[in-house]
Design an enzyme around this catalytic site. Structure first.
Site: not given
Ligand SMILES: Nc1ncnc2c1ncn2[C@@H]1O[C@H](COP(=O)(O)OP(=O)(O)O)[C@@H](O)[C@H]1O
Ligand SMILES: Cc1ncc(COP(=O)(O)O)c(N)n1
Length: 287
Positions: A175, A208, A210-213
């Site tokens: 990602k 942002t 919880g985006t990855g979840c």
């Molecule tokens: N500012 C942003 N604008 C558009 N897409 C985003 C942005 N931040 C994250 N994403 C997208 O959200 C998804 C989760 O990515 P990311 O934020 O890297 O994961 P995590 O929450 O695990 O750190 C990916 O598809 C990423 O490209």
């Molecule tokens: C219980 C739990 N699982 C996953 C995440 C990661 O999410 P983020 O990377 O957005 O903090 C979190 N904050 N809490």
């Protein structure tokens, strides 16, 4: 045909934007039936993680067996796995019940900096769990910890992905949320040599949490419905883009994404509504 049943194995986020709560909201939005196994309970809000309690081993095992002995899963996703024991027990369950379509989001550190996986569990994750997955979805810092390769550009990203596949992982979606630049680009590579990239305009937002979840839950839901990996990832990318583009502005810190945004947007498009969508999505809040 019954509704696809999808399991999330993850931690609870009392703030509702990440973890189990994000996963179940996403499953509901994507039209699958969500089941959950809790690995940990976090006291958490948009300002950070205040406290973590890991679910005791017997209770973890009991939850996994309750699911395995009754439901026909079409996909499973993992999020926060806390410690090596939790990972070992999850692997046992995946093998015992032959759970298909395992998507591993290798959650390590919350955006606020709180650790959600013990350092010594990273090796356990790599050696025991990742070989059973159809997809692993690390963000950039997680990929660096999994491979030891610093990611600074596309070629180091590619090297890291190849290095992870060499350990027996079937497919990786790296990602791009943590990288810089005008686009948020995620890179896919698998053992067959298939590759694709998913790119959307990078949104300037602090909402942002919880985006990855949310993203990995959407992928698991789409795989459960029988979609190809490329299609599942593509739909999930649109889903997270909408969830980021129309935030709810709740809490006073890094707020959650809007899990219903994609559906609301699609419904309005289908109904031929041409007016500006802003007011519908922003609930009267200012940006
Ligand atoms: N500012 C942003 N604008 C558009 N897409 C985003 C942005 N931040 C994250 N994403 C997208 O959200 C998804 C989760 O990515 P990311 O934020 O890297 O994961 P995590 O929450 O695990 O750190 C990916 O598809 C990423 O490209
Ligand atoms: C219980 C739990 N699982 C996953 C995440 C990661 O999410 P983020 O990377 O957005 O903090 C979190 N904050 N809490």
């Amino acid at each position: 045909m019954t509704v696809p049943q999808v399991l999330t194995i993850a931690g609870s986020d009392s703030g509702g934007g990440a973890g189990i709560q994000a996963d179940l909201k996403t499953f509901q939005e994507r039209g699958v039936f969500g089941l959950s196994v809790l690995t940990a309970v976090t006291a958490q809000n948009t300002l950070g993680v205040q406290r973590v309690g890991v679910v005791e081993p017997e209770l973890l095992s009991a939850q996994l067996d309750s699911i395995g002995s009754d439901f026909q899963l079409a996909a499973v996703k993992t999020g926060m796995l806390a410690d090596p024991f939790t990972i070992e027990r999850v692997v046992e369950a995946v093998m015992t019940y032959s759970w298909p379509n395992l998507v591993v989001d290798p959650v390590m550190v919350a955006k606020g900096g709180h650790s959600l996986l013990e350092q010594q569990a990273i090796d356990t994750l790599k050696q025991l769990l990742l070989p059973h997955s159809v997809l692993v979805t690390p963000n950039t810092p997680e990929m660096e910890l999994l491979t030891g390769i610093p990611i600074t550009d596309d070629s180091s990203a590619r090297r890291a992905m190849e290095s992870l596949l060499e350990t027996g992982v079937y497919a990786v979606l790296l990602k791009g949320g943590h990288r810089k630049g005008p686009t948020a680009t995620d890179l896919y590579l698998d053992q067959t040599g298939k590759e694709f990239r998913l790119s959307t305009p990078r949104l300037d937002t602090t909402q942002t949490h919880g985006t990855g979840c949310t993203f990995s839950a959407a992928i698991a839901a789409e795989l459960a419905k029988g979609n190809s990996m490329e299609r599942a990832c593509g739909t999930a990318k649109q889903f997270i883009q909408a969830a980021l583009a129309y935030p709810l502005h709740i809490g006073s810190g890094h707020g959650p994404t809007h899990h219903a945004a994609y559906r609301l947007f699609e419904e309005r498009k289908e109904a031929g509504v041409n007016e500006r969508t802003e007011s519908v999505f922003h609930y009267g809040h200012s940006r």
